[in-house]
Design an enzyme around this catalytic site. Structure first.
Site: not given
Length: 471
Positions: A16, A18, A20, A23, A39, A132
């Site tokens: 995965g 994002g 910045y 993972v 991460k 979130d």
């Protein structure tokens, strides 16, 4: 693609990414071959607020240890990266789980929501707001049983229900209206997000699904009514919680205490060592009352014990223990069924009775002098008389094993009678009404127990190559 080098770990694949961070899946090099998720945060991409978020995330995960929160095992850093080593959740995230099945049965939705509620209760005890919550941030582990875990605390902050904030945090589709409209907000924003997640589990899409942010914002600003679809059908308790969560006005939205106590979640009967002991204590008392021929009390106690036993069967992973538990529970069910016939005096030859013969008329008579007197005293109060008729019909449906209909009617009549009781002046009618309400509350709980038994296998997910069966 070049994989990062993390001391002590063998990084095997990207899983995965994002804005910045990326993972990866990895394994420990020393000791047992344990899978982890790493991460990797690239320092050069961090802005001032992103740095604060990473610091907050690490500091929170160091202290937030809970079965339904993804565990941080370690963190490291070098000149280029910060590495957060997390528990690996091999069953993916809730969004993928929903999309694989399009919609989830209410029983499965309930179990996921129970686990999310337990995590939120723990977070509230630390005054932490995730900020979130969305299906992508709810990860799943499959062993020993399918378990939901809250992940990604990058936007989390300390926030109570008394403090207010105005910073924009979260994902728009799951943001509470007060955040999207840039108003002051407090910790109640999480409950709106829970409502959106619950809606998406049940119906396969978010209530305000939109093609772009502007469309979403317009729906929120216009307070477009959120309609609960008729298909698939959902229970009254499920719809009640959904409506209370998806209130635009936070002052009208359900509060945390009421959320944790809501009957749809039924956190009291979540499987645990304590719930097992409660079940044992209740069934022992049921056997005692049964032997003393206190059949009504014994029936209630057997039903109460079943509400603890049935969830324990769902989560037991040892086949031998599960078989033994199922055998015991079946014997309790059989005895409860026998006692139900004694308590209700049910005539099986009358199962095809029409709606009129179930007591929906102006001459309700269940053989109890107290109940019949209450009906006479209620004749001058139409709403009370109607509620008593509904309650009597609930008893008939219960006797005929139509448990969902019986429960709906018990809840309907109690919803009318309980508020009436608080306004009722002292006297014989009030005493009789109080007694009847207590009896129907017990019977409603018994109905829930039988419903749990009927739905014992309804929550199972068929095994596939990718997903384990949910126990």
């Amino acid at each position: 693609m070049t994989l990062p080098q993390v001391p002590g770990y063998a990084v095997v694949e990207k899983i995965g990414s994002g804005s910045y961070s990326t993972v990866y899946k990895a394994f420990r090099k020393n000791g047992p071959r344990e899978a982890v998720a790493i991460k990797c945060v690239e320092k050069s991409k961090l802005t001032g607020s992103a740095v604060d978020n990473i610091i907050t995330e690490i500091s929170l995960l160091k202290v937030l240890k809970h079965e339904n929160i993804v565990e941080m095992k370690d963190f490291q850093w070098d000149d280029r990266y910060i590495y957060i080593i997390m528990e690996f959740c091999e069953a993916g995230d809730l969004l993928r789980f929903i999309h694989k099945r399009r919609k989830l049965p209410e029983a499965i939705c309930k179990r996921f929501l129970q686990q999310l509620a337990l995590a939120l209760r723990f977070l509230r005890s630390h005054n932490v707001c995730h900020m979130d919550l969305k299906p992508q941030n709810l990860l799943l582990t499959a062993k020993p049983k399918l378990t939901l875990k809250v992940a990604d605390f990058g936007f989390a902050q300390y926030l109570s229900t008394d403090e207010q904030n105005s910073s924009l945090r979260g994902s728009p589709l799951y943001m509470a209206p007060e955040i999207l409209l840039k108003r002051k907000y407090d910790a109640r924003v999480e409950l709106w997000s829970v409502g959106v997640i619950m809606y998406e589990c049940l119906f396969g899409k978010a209530p305000y699904s939109s093609s772009h942010f502007q469309e979403l914002a317009e729906k929120i600003k216009a307070r477009t009514p959120i309609e609960i679809p008729h298909s698939p059908p959902t229970s009254g308790e499920c719809q009640d919680l959904l409506r209370k969560l998806l209130q635009h006005d936070p002052n009208q939205r359900i509060d945390y205490e009421s959320f944790f106590q809501h009957p749809f979640l039924d956190l009291e009967h979540i499987p645990s060592s304590e719930s097992y002991q409660k079940a044992i204590d209740l069934v022992c008392e049921a056997v005692k009352q049964d032997s003393e021929k206190n059949y009504s009390e014994a029936f209630t106690l057997y039903c109460d014990s079943l509400r603890y036993f049935v969830p324990l069967i769902h989560v037991e992973t040892d086949p031998v223990k599960k078989s033994v538990l199922q055998s015991k529970v079946k014997s309790y069910i059989r005895r409860a069924e026998d006692l139900k016939k004694i308590v209700y005096g049910h005539d099986e030859s009358n199962e095809e009775a029409s709606e009129e013969n179930r007591g929906i008329n102006t001459h309700v008579d269940n053989g109890s002098p107290d109940f019949n007197l209450l009906c006479q005293l209620a004749s001058r109060t139409p709403a009370m008389a109607t509620a008593l008729e509904i309650g009597y019909s609930a008893e008939q449906y219960m006797a005929e094993c139509q448990y969902q209909t019986a429960l709906d009617k018990f809840q309907s009549c109690l919803g009318i009678l309980v508020p009436m009781l608080s306004a009722e002046p002292k006297g014989r009618r009030r005493d009789l009404l109080h007694l009847q309400i207590q009896q129907w509350l017990k019977q409603a709980e018994g109905t829930k127990a039988f419903l749990a038994v009927v739905n014992l296998d309804s929550g199972n997910i068929p095994e596939t190559k990718e997903w384990c069966r949910m126990q």
